[in-house]
Design a protein around this motif. Structure first.
Motif: not given
Length: 152
Positions: A49-58
């Motif tokens: 139920g917690e928020s987490t960032p969206a992630v884009v990895s290179f």
């Protein structure tokens, strides 16, 4: 990479404005194994139920720098300052004082990498950035080159 429609835009199954998005997009350089581990941790966080960032990895700093040029960062900042959406690519190009074609190409590339979305409204394509902030999270360690793959 994302599948594309006949006109070259990423194929979207639904309007991104209709989906929930976190407030933060985290852009990072990390290995596939690290990105996978971060994704699994994010799934657990969301399940709790917690928020987490969206992630884009290179994979490398060089790849990130190739995609996030100064002009593309300026484009993302402009969208962040206009509540995440432009009326059209033409309007965004006008705001940036740049040529339509180069802005179109930048929007398309950033959408390919998942850094923004494109809303298809018939004749108009609207760049859309659903985040309040973008966090560039790049760790530099001594003795490593920016062109080497991220450590496993």
């Amino acid at each position: 990479m994302t599948d594309h429609t006949a006109d070259g835009w990423p194929d979207k199954y639904s309007d991104p404005r209709d989906r929930p998005h976190p407030d933060i997009l985290r852009v990072t350089v990390e290995s596939f194994d690290e990105a996978r581990e971060d994704t699994l941790e994010a799934v657990d966080t969301v399940a709790d139920g917690e928020s987490t960032p969206a992630v884009v990895s290179f994979a490398t700093v060089g790849e990130l720098r190739k995609i996030l040029t100064d002009r593309r960062i300026e484009l993302l900042r402009t969208l962040l300052n206009t509540d995440g959406a432009a009326e059209s690519i033409s309007a965004l190009a006008d705001d940036l004082g740049r040529d339509y074609r180069t802005v179109h190409d930048d929007v398309s590339l950033l959408a390919d990498y998942g850094l923004l979305f494109v809303i298809d409204e018939g004749q108009s394509k609207r760049p859309y950035l659903p985040y309040e902030r973008i966090l560039l999270d790049v760790e530099l360690a001594g003795g490593e080159s920016g062109e080497e793959p991220a450590p496993a």
